[in-house]
Design a protein around this motif. Structure first.
Motif, PDB file in Angstrom:
ATOM      1  N   TRP A 223       0.764  -1.114   0.086  1.00  0.00           N
ATOM      2  CA  TRP A 223      -0.057  -0.005  -0.047  1.00  0.00           C
ATOM      3  C   TRP A 223       0.821   1.337  -0.001  1.00  0.00           C
ATOM      4  O   TRP A 223       0.455   2.419   0.445  1.00  0.00           O
ATOM      5  CB  TRP A 223      -0.928  -0.089   1.149  1.00  0.00           C
ATOM      6  CG  TRP A 223      -2.001  -1.198   1.074  1.00  0.00           C
ATOM      7  CD1 TRP A 223      -1.990  -2.336   1.966  1.00  0.00           C
ATOM      8  CD2 TRP A 223      -2.935  -1.166   0.006  1.00  0.00           C
ATOM      9  NE1 TRP A 223      -2.901  -3.105   1.324  1.00  0.00           N
ATOM     10  CE2 TRP A 223      -3.504  -2.558   0.368  1.00  0.00           C
ATOM     11  CE3 TRP A 223      -3.439  -0.829  -0.806  1.00  0.00           C
ATOM     12  CZ2 TRP A 223      -4.445  -3.140  -0.357  1.00  0.00           C
ATOM     13  CZ3 TRP A 223      -4.307  -1.257  -1.909  1.00  0.00           C
ATOM     14  CH2 TRP A 223      -4.890  -2.446  -1.470  1.00  0.00           C
ATOM     15  N   THR A 224       2.008   1.288  -0.624  1.00  0.00           N
ATOM     16  CA  THR A 224       2.886   2.441  -0.650  1.00  0.00           C
ATOM     17  C   THR A 224       2.940   2.714  -2.546  1.00  0.00           C
ATOM     18  O   THR A 224       3.043   1.721  -2.979  1.00  0.00           O
ATOM     19  CB  THR A 224       4.190   2.226  -0.136  1.00  0.00           C
ATOM     20  OG1 THR A 224       4.814   1.213  -0.689  1.00  0.00           O
ATOM     21  CG2 THR A 224       4.178   2.235   1.441  1.00  0.00           C
ATOM     22  N   SER A 225       2.862   3.803  -2.596  1.00  0.00           N
ATOM     23  CA  SER A 225       3.243   4.206  -3.936  1.00  0.00           C
ATOM     24  C   SER A 225       4.436   4.108  -4.478  1.00  0.00           C
ATOM     25  O   SER A 225       5.574   4.183  -3.849  1.00  0.00           O
ATOM     26  CB  SER A 225       2.594   5.437  -3.910  1.00  0.00           C
ATOM     27  OG  SER A 225       2.778   6.005  -5.556  1.00  0.00           O
ATOM     28  N   LYS A 226       4.635   3.837  -5.715  1.00  0.00           N
ATOM     29  CA  LYS A 226       5.921   3.538  -6.049  1.00  0.00           C
ATOM     30  C   LYS A 226       6.521   4.900  -6.494  1.00  0.00           C
ATOM     31  O   LYS A 226       7.693   5.208  -6.686  1.00  0.00           O
ATOM     32  CB  LYS A 226       6.074   2.656  -7.827  1.00  0.00           C
ATOM     33  CG  LYS A 226       5.375   3.435  -8.614  1.00  0.00           C
ATOM     34  CD  LYS A 226       5.182   2.550  -9.823  1.00  0.00           C
ATOM     35  CE  LYS A 226       4.431   2.881 -11.070  1.00  0.00           C
ATOM     36  NZ  LYS A 226       4.452   2.224 -12.236  1.00  0.00           N
ATOM     37  N   HIS A 227       5.733   5.879  -6.308  1.00  0.00           N
ATOM     38  CA  HIS A 227       6.241   7.393  -6.749  1.00  0.00           C
ATOM     39  C   HIS A 227       6.363   8.089  -5.351  1.00  0.00           C
ATOM     40  O   HIS A 227       6.717   9.155  -5.160  1.00  0.00           O
ATOM     41  CB  HIS A 227       5.376   8.168  -7.613  1.00  0.00           C
ATOM     42  CG  HIS A 227       5.145   7.488  -9.008  1.00  0.00           C
ATOM     43  ND1 HIS A 227       6.000   7.536  -9.660  1.00  0.00           N
ATOM     44  CD2 HIS A 227       4.020   6.780  -9.530  1.00  0.00           C
ATOM     45  CE1 HIS A 227       5.655   6.960 -10.796  1.00  0.00           C
ATOM     46  NE2 HIS A 227       4.550   6.428 -10.721  1.00  0.00           N
ATOM     47  N   GLY A 228       6.154   7.410  -4.035  1.00  0.00           N
ATOM     48  CA  GLY A 228       6.014   7.775  -2.761  1.00  0.00           C
ATOM     49  C   GLY A 228       7.367   7.783  -2.132  1.00  0.00           C
ATOM     50  O   GLY A 228       7.373   6.878  -1.300  1.00  0.00           O
ATOM     51  N   GLY A 229       8.508   8.081  -2.653  1.00  0.00           N
ATOM     52  CA  GLY A 229       9.672   7.648  -2.115  1.00  0.00           C
ATOM     53  C   GLY A 229      10.083   8.514  -0.819  1.00  0.00           C
ATOM     54  O   GLY A 229      11.070   8.354   0.189  1.00  0.00           O
ATOM     55  N   GLY A 230       9.085   9.396  -0.194  1.00  0.00           N
ATOM     56  CA  GLY A 230       9.216  10.110   1.000  1.00  0.00           C
ATOM     57  C   GLY A 230      10.181  11.381   0.711  1.00  0.00           C
ATOM     58  O   GLY A 230      10.579  11.659  -0.352  1.00  0.00           O
ATOM     59  N   SER A 231      10.285  12.257   1.690  1.00  0.00           N
ATOM     60  CA  SER A 231      11.232  13.433   1.690  1.00  0.00           C
ATOM     61  C   SER A 231      12.686  12.879   1.906  1.00  0.00           C
ATOM     62  O   SER A 231      12.958  12.131   2.504  1.00  0.00           O
ATOM     63  CB  SER A 231      10.758  14.389   2.727  1.00  0.00           C
ATOM     64  OG  SER A 231      11.110  13.803   3.973  1.00  0.00           O
ATOM     65  N   VAL A 232      13.613  13.719   1.123  1.00  0.00           N
ATOM     66  CA  VAL A 232      14.777  13.304   1.161  1.00  0.00           C
ATOM     67  C   VAL A 232      15.488  14.718   1.325  1.00  0.00           C
ATOM     68  O   VAL A 232      15.217  15.637   0.643  1.00  0.00           O
ATOM     69  CB  VAL A 232      15.512  12.987  -0.339  1.00  0.00           C
ATOM     70  CG1 VAL A 232      16.873  12.681  -0.178  1.00  0.00           C
ATOM     71  CG2 VAL A 232      14.553  11.452  -0.540  1.00  0.00           C
ATOM     72  N   SER A 233      16.648  14.568   2.218  1.00  0.00           N
ATOM     73  CA  SER A 233      17.166  15.696   2.691  1.00  0.00           C
ATOM     74  C   SER A 233      17.969  16.508   1.749  1.00  0.00           C
ATOM     75  O   SER A 233      18.395  15.725   0.718  1.00  0.00           O
ATOM     76  CB  SER A 233      18.032  15.595   4.013  1.00  0.00           C
ATOM     77  OG  SER A 233      19.133  15.007   3.719  1.00  0.00           O
ATOM     78  N   PHE A 234      18.199  17.717   1.740  1.00  0.00           N
ATOM     79  CA  PHE A 234      19.005  18.401   0.448  1.00  0.00           C
ATOM     80  C   PHE A 234      20.633  17.638   0.775  1.00  0.00           C
ATOM     81  O   PHE A 234      21.063  17.583  -0.318  1.00  0.00           O
ATOM     82  CB  PHE A 234      19.438  19.825   0.904  1.00  0.00           C
ATOM     83  CG  PHE A 234      20.472  20.476   0.306  1.00  0.00           C
ATOM     84  CD1 PHE A 234      19.847  20.824  -1.230  1.00  0.00           C
ATOM     85  CD2 PHE A 234      21.678  20.865   0.532  1.00  0.00           C
ATOM     86  CE1 PHE A 234      20.990  21.513  -1.921  1.00  0.00           C
ATOM     87  CE2 PHE A 234      22.602  21.538  -0.331  1.00  0.00           C
ATOM     88  CZ  PHE A 234      22.099  21.865  -1.607  1.00  0.00           C
ATOM     89  N   ALA A 235      21.269  17.516   1.919  1.00  0.00           N
ATOM     90  CA  ALA A 235      22.320  16.718   2.018  1.00  0.00           C
ATOM     91  C   ALA A 235      22.509  15.354   1.308  1.00  0.00           C
ATOM     92  O   ALA A 235      23.300  14.992   0.455  1.00  0.00           O
ATOM     93  CB  ALA A 235      23.035  16.626   3.637  1.00  0.00           C
ATOM     94  N   THR A 236      21.301  14.721   1.643  1.00  0.00           N
ATOM     95  CA  THR A 236      21.114  13.520   0.727  1.00  0.00           C
ATOM     96  C   THR A 236      21.043  13.326  -0.549  1.00  0.00           C
ATOM     97  O   THR A 236      21.768  12.698  -1.494  1.00  0.00           O
ATOM     98  CB  THR A 236      20.179  12.583   1.287  1.00  0.00           C
ATOM     99  OG1 THR A 236      20.048  12.472   2.670  1.00  0.00           O
ATOM    100  CG2 THR A 236      19.940  11.229   0.511  1.00  0.00           C
ATOM    101  N   THR A 237      20.221  14.432  -1.235  1.00  0.00           N
ATOM    102  CA  THR A 237      20.049  14.639  -2.686  1.00  0.00           C
ATOM    103  C   THR A 237      21.482  14.912  -3.194  1.00  0.00           C
ATOM    104  O   THR A 237      21.827  14.635  -4.461  1.00  0.00           O
ATOM    105  CB  THR A 237      19.174  15.896  -2.805  1.00  0.00           C
ATOM    106  OG1 THR A 237      17.954  15.216  -2.403  1.00  0.00           O
ATOM    107  CG2 THR A 237      19.098  16.036  -4.266  1.00  0.00           C
ATOM    108  N   GLN A 238      22.243  16.029  -2.430  1.00  0.00           N
ATOM    109  CA  GLN A 238      23.460  16.395  -2.879  1.00  0.00           C
ATOM    110  C   GLN A 238      24.608  15.309  -3.016  1.00  0.00           C
ATOM    111  O   GLN A 238      25.111  15.037  -4.130  1.00  0.00           O
ATOM    112  CB  GLN A 238      24.036  17.546  -1.970  1.00  0.00           C
ATOM    113  CG  GLN A 238      25.294  18.054  -2.459  1.00  0.00           C
ATOM    114  CD  GLN A 238      25.995  19.093  -1.547  1.00  0.00           C
ATOM    115  OE1 GLN A 238      25.713  19.121  -0.247  1.00  0.00           O
ATOM    116  NE2 GLN A 238      26.666  20.088  -2.147  1.00  0.00           N
TER     117      GLN A 238
END
Length: 56
Positions: free
Chosen positions: A34-49
């Motif tokens: 029941w989780t969406s394949k597009h719902g990865g949750g929030s990701v911090s700026f540091a992780t994205t970087q």
């Protein structure tokens, strides 16, 4: 208020709603939890970087 209720009851809205429900209930990596394949949750700026740096 009556206009929005009429829209929600329309076949067009119902069809779109059914499709959206189906899309949200798709499997994620083979698991139907029941989780969406597009719902990865929030990701911090540091992780994205970090991800971008390792990608390039």
């Amino acid at each position: 208020m009556e206009e929005i209720l009429a829209y929600w009851e329309s076949e067009d809205f119902q069809a779109r709603s059914r499709q959206a429900t189906e899309n949200r209930n798709t499997e994620v990596e083979g698991h139907r939890d029941w989780t969406s394949k597009h719902g990865g949750g929030s990701v911090s700026f540091a992780t994205t970087q970090e991800r971008l740096v390792s990608f390039f």
